[in-house]
Design a protein around this motif. Structure first.
Motif, PDB file in Angstrom:
ATOM      1  N   LEU B  69       0.636  -0.817  -0.098  1.00 29.09           N
ATOM      2  CA  LEU B  69       0.521  -0.048   0.118  1.00 29.09           C
ATOM      3  C   LEU B  69       0.887   1.285  -0.627  1.00 29.09           C
ATOM      4  N   THR B  70       2.039   1.328   1.349  1.00 28.42           N
ATOM      5  CA  THR B  70       2.490   2.177   1.013  1.00 28.42           C
ATOM      6  C   THR B  70       3.383   2.878  -0.571  1.00 28.42           C
ATOM      7  N   GLU B  71       3.794   1.913  -1.262  1.00 31.09           N
ATOM      8  CA  GLU B  71       4.621   1.928  -1.849  1.00 31.09           C
ATOM      9  C   GLU B  71       4.095   2.500  -3.288  1.00 31.09           C
ATOM     10  N   VAL B  72       3.070   1.513  -3.562  1.00 34.31           N
ATOM     11  CA  VAL B  72       2.234   1.798  -4.293  1.00 34.31           C
ATOM     12  C   VAL B  72       1.425   3.630  -4.354  1.00 34.31           C
ATOM     13  N   PHE B  73       1.067   3.844  -3.084  1.00 39.86           N
ATOM     14  CA  PHE B  73       0.828   5.197  -2.550  1.00 39.86           C
ATOM     15  C   PHE B  73       1.770   6.619  -2.878  1.00 39.86           C
ATOM     16  N   GLU B  75       4.373   5.951  -4.982  1.00 40.44           N
ATOM     17  CA  GLU B  75       4.701   6.770  -6.004  1.00 40.44           C
ATOM     18  C   GLU B  75       3.825   7.199  -6.460  1.00 40.44           C
ATOM     19  N   TRP B  76       2.741   6.932  -6.367  1.00 41.52           N
ATOM     20  CA  TRP B  76       1.568   7.574  -7.471  1.00 41.52           C
ATOM     21  C   TRP B  76       1.714   8.777  -6.955  1.00 41.52           C
ATOM     22  N   PHE B  77       1.940   9.299  -5.575  1.00 43.75           N
ATOM     23  CA  PHE B  77       1.694  11.106  -5.433  1.00 43.75           C
ATOM     24  C   PHE B  77       3.021  11.421  -4.818  1.00 43.75           C
ATOM     25  N   ASN B  78       4.363  11.019  -5.477  1.00 41.61           N
ATOM     26  CA  ASN B  78       5.604  11.034  -5.856  1.00 41.61           C
ATOM     27  C   ASN B  78       6.117  11.870  -6.327  1.00 41.61           C
ATOM     28  N   SER B  86       3.933   8.995 -12.103  1.00 39.37           N
ATOM     29  CA  SER B  86       3.046   9.848 -10.704  1.00 39.37           C
ATOM     30  C   SER B  86       1.602  10.762 -11.576  1.00 39.37           C
ATOM     31  N   VAL B  87       1.045  11.200 -10.274  1.00 38.07           N
ATOM     32  CA  VAL B  87       0.023  12.255 -10.297  1.00 38.07           C
ATOM     33  C   VAL B  87       0.896  13.360 -11.456  1.00 38.07           C
ATOM     34  N   TYR B  88       1.961  13.551 -11.019  1.00 34.62           N
ATOM     35  CA  TYR B  88       3.011  14.513 -10.956  1.00 34.62           C
ATOM     36  C   TYR B  88       3.596  14.479 -12.882  1.00 34.62           C
ATOM     37  N   THR B  89       2.902  13.351 -13.165  1.00 40.82           N
ATOM     38  CA  THR B  89       4.152  13.291 -14.299  1.00 40.82           C
ATOM     39  C   THR B  89       3.420  13.227 -16.103  1.00 40.82           C
ATOM     40  N   TYR B 244      -3.271  -0.208 -21.750  1.00 42.81           N
ATOM     41  CA  TYR B 244      -1.586  -1.228 -21.985  1.00 42.81           C
ATOM     42  C   TYR B 244      -0.217  -0.540 -21.060  1.00 42.81           C
ATOM     43  N   LEU B 245      -1.011   0.607 -19.871  1.00 38.31           N
ATOM     44  CA  LEU B 245       0.054   0.867 -19.314  1.00 38.31           C
ATOM     45  C   LEU B 245      -0.243  -0.634 -18.097  1.00 38.31           C
ATOM     46  N   ILE B 246      -1.394  -0.795 -17.753  1.00 34.91           N
ATOM     47  CA  ILE B 246      -0.755  -2.463 -17.118  1.00 34.91           C
ATOM     48  C   ILE B 246      -0.238  -3.573 -17.761  1.00 34.91           C
ATOM     49  N   ASN B 247      -0.409  -3.581 -18.795  1.00 33.91           N
ATOM     50  CA  ASN B 247       0.396  -4.713 -19.523  1.00 33.91           C
ATOM     51  C   ASN B 247       1.735  -4.577 -19.594  1.00 33.91           C
ATOM     52  N   THR B 248       1.949  -3.019 -20.177  1.00 37.14           N
ATOM     53  CA  THR B 248       3.822  -2.688 -20.188  1.00 37.14           C
ATOM     54  C   THR B 248       4.193  -2.878 -18.636  1.00 37.14           C
ATOM     55  N   SER B 249       3.844  -2.191 -17.447  1.00 37.14           N
ATOM     56  CA  SER B 249       4.253  -2.627 -16.336  1.00 37.14           C
ATOM     57  C   SER B 249       4.791  -4.101 -15.947  1.00 37.14           C
ATOM     58  N   TYR B 250       3.388  -4.598 -16.522  1.00 38.45           N
ATOM     59  CA  TYR B 250       3.351  -6.358 -16.337  1.00 38.45           C
ATOM     60  C   TYR B 250       4.381  -6.967 -16.452  1.00 38.45           C
ATOM     61  N   MET B 251       4.641  -6.762 -17.556  1.00 39.02           N
ATOM     62  CA  MET B 251       6.363  -6.591 -18.757  1.00 39.02           C
ATOM     63  C   MET B 251       7.499  -6.351 -18.365  1.00 39.02           C
ATOM     64  N   MET B 252       7.741  -5.276 -17.466  1.00 36.08           N
ATOM     65  CA  MET B 252       8.592  -4.332 -17.153  1.00 36.08           C
ATOM     66  C   MET B 252       9.048  -4.770 -16.049  1.00 36.08           C
ATOM     67  N   VAL B 253       8.697  -5.710 -15.247  1.00 34.11           N
ATOM     68  CA  VAL B 253       8.388  -5.747 -13.800  1.00 34.11           C
ATOM     69  C   VAL B 253       8.415  -4.506 -13.277  1.00 34.11           C
ATOM     70  N   GLU B 254       7.483  -3.359 -13.068  1.00 35.69           N
ATOM     71  CA  GLU B 254       7.326  -2.487 -12.468  1.00 35.69           C
ATOM     72  C   GLU B 254       5.482  -2.371 -11.670  1.00 35.69           C
ATOM     73  N   TYR B 255       5.781  -3.489 -10.285  1.00 40.23           N
ATOM     74  CA  TYR B 255       4.314  -3.718 -10.271  1.00 40.23           C
ATOM     75  C   TYR B 255       4.148  -2.822  -9.446  1.00 40.23           C
ATOM     76  N   PRO B 256       4.227  -1.402  -8.850  1.00 41.89           N
ATOM     77  CA  PRO B 256       3.663  -0.246  -8.600  1.00 41.89           C
ATOM     78  C   PRO B 256       2.505  -0.011  -9.602  1.00 41.89           C
ATOM     79  N   LYS B 257       3.186   0.409 -10.580  1.00 40.53           N
ATOM     80  CA  LYS B 257       2.038   1.134 -11.757  1.00 40.53           C
ATOM     81  C   LYS B 257       0.721   0.417 -12.098  1.00 40.53           C
TER      82      LYS B 257
END
Lengths: 295, 295
Positions: B69-73, B75-78, B86-89, B244-257
């Motif tokens: 939870l803390t990792e995802v949030f 990252e999301w608001f980083n 994140s919400v800033y990009t 697409y974001l979910i699928n590529t994040s899985y392929m790139m092993v960027e799980y929080p995304k």
């Protein structure tokens, strides 16, 4: 055919007596389905809806009265026989014959005012006069304060009044009412009888009223058509010679009303018995025993 | 002046005048006073709390690779996200924007074609007999089964995704609209034709508003399945979008995304459904008021 003329619409002109408009049915027949599934609903049925009179049709429930209304309204046509209005055959729906249905057919998506104005607006006829007439009718049916309400915000009695106004604005030559007060509680029902009788007595247009309620029939009718059980035909016609305006108490105290009521009850009972014995002997015996006890 | 006084009296005797804005405020205040928002809050707290505890505190066996939870949030608001989103990009909004654009095209196209088709299917028996069996055979084919064909038929990466999204919405909208027309009580169209409406007027004044509640139920379903098939489509084809974001994040092993993409889908999906609901309530005020009174 179309005798409507916008020039004749004057607020308060509801009291004008209309030219004779008479509906004559002779030897009507109507069968639904075909082959082994055929069911004859109307057989050799003849009657007259006299002009400038309130004709009430009463018969056992499920006896095909509603089918007769579909024919008169022009939604359906008979298999054989003649159905004429002022000598012209009835071929389809028309605004000279307006029907008030069993259930409220006010459009739920329109306000009271828009519902009342629907007929003139749909035909694009005399809109200015119709708007004035709508105000007059809203006052007449006591719904001025509810002009912008939707039907579901009105009580059952108000809905019936709004529907009467929606029909009356078109000045139909004949008003056809199919058990219009069914489903109302007894109190509202009696108020609606008095109300409707007053409206009728004001202009004495041709009205055709279908019911299964004996009190309602006797209270309202000039002429009472008693129908037979399925397949429907006319059993008897009784002239209800109780003077107008009538009172609800007349149904109890007026000897003539009681006399008619007994006669009508006997006839209807015979017809109802037929429908029972048609299905089940036991049910007919039960009804017979029950009616002796009650009588 | 006199009229206004009369109307106000009548309105207060009926309870306060119901306006859309007033109704919304009233509902909001009763909602806040009821236990419902707090129960809702507890519901969220339980799920998020379990997520946090399972991953980060108890480190349950099957949860070890899942982002916490803390990792995802975090990252999301980083402001300077580790995985670049994140919400800033701006990239985050590009994904949302492109998904929304595809939904908008597909949903508008499905509504624009599905509603008229549904109305005509319900309105014309001949048309229905001609089209409906075909429709019923195509409808159960899962959207995923259409993916290869969509890619073969449509060039580029954009149109197959929009087509798949459109398809699911289209079936839901058409079917519900047709059911809506069939649900309309026949007495409404009979009343309208009795009052002088032409067939076309009956269609406009009775069939369309009468089918409206079902149409909007269909649109609610339609926008839901649109998101479903959009993500399916984006996972197979396309350069951007939340799927697409979910699928590529899985392929790139960027799980929080993955989780960021999922939560974002939940929020925009909810917001789009809410918009359809608000539009429906606005267009069917006769129904909102009916329900408000029944409350």
């Amino acid at each position: 055919m179309n005798t409507y003329s916008p020039d004749t619409v004057v607020p308060g002109a509801g009291a004008r007596v209309q030219e004779a408009s008479e509906i004559v049915a002779s030897n009507l027949n109507k069968t639904y389905g075909a082959g082994p599934f055929a069911k004859t609903v109307i057989k050799d049925c003849s009657f007259t809806i006299e002009s400038n009179k309130l004709t009430v049709m009463i018969g056992p429930s499920g006896c095909g009265k509603s089918t007769l209304i579909q024919l008169i309204a022009g939604f359906e046509s008979a298999d054989s026989g003649q159905l004429t209005m002022n000598g012209e055959p009835i071929v389809g729906p028309g605004k000279d014959r307006l029907v008030l249905f069993q259930e409220s057919a006010l459009f739920p998506w329109m306000t009271t005012y828009d519902n009342i104005m629907y007929g003139p607006r749909a035909r694009g006829e005399g809109l200015k006069e119709a708007a004035e007439q709508a105000e007059f009718l809203l006052a007449k049916v006591g719904l001025e304060a509810f002009r912008d309400k939707y039907p579901t915000q009105l009580s059952g009695g108000m809905q019936r009044r709004a529907e009467l106004a929606r029909a009356m604005i078109n000045k139909p030559e004949v008003m056809i009412l199919d058990e219009p007060f069914r489903g109302l509680d007894n109190m509202s029902k009696e108020l609606m009888w008095e109300y409707y009788a007053t409206l009728y007595e004001e202009d004495r247009n041709t009205n055709f009223f279908v019911t299964t309620d004996i009190d309602e029939a006797i209270f309202l009718a000039d002429r009472l058509l008693i129908m037979t059980n399925l397949p429907t035909s006319t059993r008897t016609v009784i002239d209800i010679d109780i003077p107008r305006p009538r009172k609800i108490e007349d149904l109890v105290h007026n000897p003539r009303a009681n006399e008619i009521k007994k006669e009508v009850m006997t006839l209807l009972h015979e017809e109802a018995m037929k429908s029972f014995s048609g299905g089940s002997k036991a049910a007919a015996d039960f009804l017979d025993a029950y009616s002796k006890r009650a009588g | 002046m006199h009229d206004t006084v009369l109307n106000t009296d009548a309105a207060t005797s009926q309870g306060p005048e119901v306006t859309t804005m007033g109704l919304t405020m009233y509902r909001l205040s009763t909602w806040l006073k009821s236990p419902r928002p707090y129960l809702m809050f507890i519901g969220f707290a339980i799920v998020l709390g379990f997520w946090y505890l399972a991953v980060e505190v108890w480190k349950l066996p099957r949860f070890e690779d899942m982002p916490g939870l803390t990792e995802v949030f975090g990252e999301w608001f980083n402001k300077d996200p580790i995985y670049g989103l994140s919400v800033y990009t701006p990239e985050y909004y590009t994904h949302i924007g492109i998904s929304l654009r595809r939904i908008a095209y597909a949903f508008l196209l499905a509504t624009g074609l599905g509603v008229p088709l549904g109305l005509f299917l319900g309105w014309s028996k001949t048309f229905r007999e001609f089209i409906f069996p075909l429709f019923e055979v195509l409808r159960p084919i899962p959207i995923l089964a259409w993916v290869p064909l969509a890619i073969i038929i449509f060039a580029g990466s954009e149109s197959p995704v929009v087509f798949l999204t459109f398809l699911a919405s289209f079936f839901a909208t058409t079917l519900n609209t047709m059911l809506g027309v069939e649900s309309i009580d026949e007495s409404y169209s009979r009343a309208a034709s009795c009052l002088g409406a032409s067939r076309w007027q009956v269609f406009r004044h009775v069939v369309i508003p009468g089918a409206m509640p079902y149409i909007f139920t269909g649109l609610q379903i339609s926008i839901g399945v649109a998101w479903f098939s959009l993500v399916a489509g984006e996972m197979v084809s396309g350069q951007f979008g939340l799927g697409y974001l979910i699928n590529t994040s899985y392929m790139m092993v960027e799980y929080p995304k993955i989780i960021i993409g999922m939560i974002t889908l939940g929020i925009v999906g909810f917001a789009s459904s809410a918009m359809v609901r608000v539009l429906g309530d606005y267009l069917m005020q006769w129904r909102v008021r009916e329900l408000a009174l029944g409350d």
